[in-house]
Design an enzyme around this catalytic site. Structure first.
Site, PDB file in Angstrom:
ATOM      1  NE  ARG A   6     -64.703  22.726 -46.951  1.00  0.00           N
ATOM      2  CZ  ARG A   6     -64.620  23.771 -46.132  1.00  0.00           C
ATOM      3  NH1 ARG A   6     -65.047  24.948 -46.509  1.00  0.00           N
ATOM      4  NH2 ARG A   6     -64.108  23.651 -44.931  1.00  0.00           N
ATOM      5  CG  ASN A  16     -63.667  37.690 -50.159  1.00  0.00           C
ATOM      6  OD1 ASN A  16     -64.607  37.842 -49.377  1.00  0.00           O
ATOM      7  ND2 ASN A  16     -62.460  37.342 -49.742  1.00  0.00           N
ATOM      8  CG  HIS A  66     -58.456  39.087 -47.157  1.00  0.00           C
ATOM      9  ND1 HIS A  66     -58.898  38.083 -46.317  1.00  0.00           N
ATOM     10  CD2 HIS A  66     -57.129  39.247 -46.894  1.00  0.00           C
ATOM     11  CE1 HIS A  66     -57.880  37.652 -45.584  1.00  0.00           C
ATOM     12  NE2 HIS A  66     -56.800  38.342 -45.924  1.00  0.00           N
ATOM     13  CB  SER A 107     -57.407  43.434 -51.046  1.00  0.00           C
ATOM     14  OG  SER A 107     -56.150  43.755 -50.512  1.00  0.00           O
ATOM     15  N   GLY A 125     -58.593  28.708 -54.180  1.00  0.00           N
ATOM     16  CA  GLY A 125     -57.535  29.000 -53.203  1.00  0.00           C
ATOM     17  C   GLY A 125     -57.968  30.150 -52.323  1.00  0.00           C
ATOM     18  CG  ASP A 152     -58.369  35.350 -48.297  1.00  0.00           C
ATOM     19  OD1 ASP A 152     -59.559  35.563 -48.564  1.00  0.00           O
ATOM     20  OD2 ASP A 152     -57.990  35.040 -47.164  1.00  0.00           O
TER      21      ASP A 152
HETATM   22  C1  GAR Z   1     -64.611  42.222 -42.538  1.00  0.00           C
HETATM   23  O1  GAR Z   1     -63.542  42.872 -41.905  1.00  0.00           O
HETATM   24  C2  GAR Z   1     -64.116  41.456 -43.759  1.00  0.00           C
HETATM   25  O2  GAR Z   1     -63.088  42.088 -44.438  1.00  0.00           O
HETATM   26  C3  GAR Z   1     -63.629  40.180 -43.118  1.00  0.00           C
HETATM   27  O3  GAR Z   1     -64.589  39.883 -42.143  1.00  0.00           O
HETATM   28  C4  GAR Z   1     -65.155  41.107 -41.658  1.00  0.00           C
HETATM   29  C5  GAR Z   1     -66.650  40.984 -41.762  1.00  0.00           C
HETATM   30  O4  GAR Z   1     -67.294  42.051 -41.131  1.00  0.00           O
HETATM   31  N1  GAR Z   1     -63.518  39.146 -44.091  1.00  0.00           N
HETATM   32  C6  GAR Z   1     -62.612  38.193 -44.047  1.00  0.00           C
HETATM   33  O5  GAR Z   1     -61.788  38.087 -43.160  1.00  0.00           O
HETATM   34  C7  GAR Z   1     -62.675  37.207 -45.200  1.00  0.00           C
HETATM   35  N2  GAR Z   1     -61.465  36.486 -45.323  1.00  0.00           N
HETATM   36  P1  GAR Z   1     -68.774  42.451 -41.491  1.00  0.00           P
HETATM   37  O6  GAR Z   1     -69.604  41.169 -41.421  1.00  0.00           O
HETATM   38  O7  GAR Z   1     -69.173  43.412 -40.406  1.00  0.00           O
HETATM   39  O8  GAR Z   1     -68.761  43.066 -42.848  1.00  0.00           O
END
Ligand code: GAR
Length: 192
Positions: free
Chosen positions: A67, A109, A111, A138, A145, A147
């Site tokens: 990573r 980010n 979420h 959000s 950590g 989210d």
């Molecule tokens: C979105 O719903 C975003 O909130 C989620 O992935 C999707 C991406 O869609 N993100 C997460 O779950 C991060 N933890 P997109 O590529 O069409 O924007």
């Protein structure tokens, strides 16, 4: 107004990324999005960004043993493109504390839950299973950590009796596309 050079990190279809690119076309938006990076070569968002004339590159995490090695390359690419701010938009790699420390206060980010509820995956299914009556999305500062980090903005909707994870995800996505460009502007304005 000096606009802040911003990179968007993605892993997939890139609908949030497109909403950010649309909003940042306006000279009044404080983000100047100059780079999109995906950790997956098949991410549809790469082609979409490219079609907009935005530099879009893939740094495939599978090409690296650790990573940390992946993140070193990611960091180097961001620096090489003079990036000052990062918006993660469906970027599905957990970032280590070392990388987060380098960008803390300059990385946000989105979420799909009302944080601090439902960190991690399958947020829509978990909200329905729990019998929640409302759900949302959000935008938050990225801290070490998954989210975690202070919330910048949230949008909330009602969970309908016949919702399933897909219908709920689709309605939340509409909220996300509205929320994220405004939250990005708010976060950048809070820097100065
Ligand atoms: C979105 O719903 C975003 O909130 C989620 O992935 C999707 C991406 O869609 N993100 C997460 O779950 C991060 N933890 P997109 O590529 O069409 O924007």
């Amino acid at each position: 107004m000096t606009r802040v050079k911003t990179a968007v990190l993605i892993s997939g279809r890139g609908s949030n990324m497109m909403a950010l690119l649309d909003a940042a076309k306006s000279p009044d938006h404080p983000a100047e999005i100059t780079l999109v990076i995906s950790n997956r070569p098949e991410a549809l968002g790469l082609e979409k960004a490219d079609a907009r004339g935005i530099k879009a590159i893939c740094i495939d995490h599978r090409d690296f043993d650790t990573r940390k090695d992946f993140e070193q390359e990611l960091h180097a690419a961001l620096i090489a493109h003079d990036i000052e701010f990062i918006a993660c938009a469906g970027f599905m790699r957990v970032l280590t504390g070392g990388f987060v420390a380098k960008w803390e206060g300059r990385m946000i980010n989105i979420h799909p839950s009302l944080l601090p509820k439902y960190k991690g995956l399958h947020t829509h299914a978990r909200a329905i299973e729990a019998g929640d009556t409302e759900h949302g999305c959000s935008v938050h500062w990225v801290a070490e950590g998954v989210d975690t980090g202070a919330v910048i903005a949230q949008a909330k909707i009602e969970i309908l009796p016949d919702d399933n994870p897909d219908t709920l995800a689709a309605r939340i996505l509409v909220q996300e596309l509205d929320l994220y460009p405004a939250a990005l502007a708010k976060a950048i304005r809070a820097l100065s």
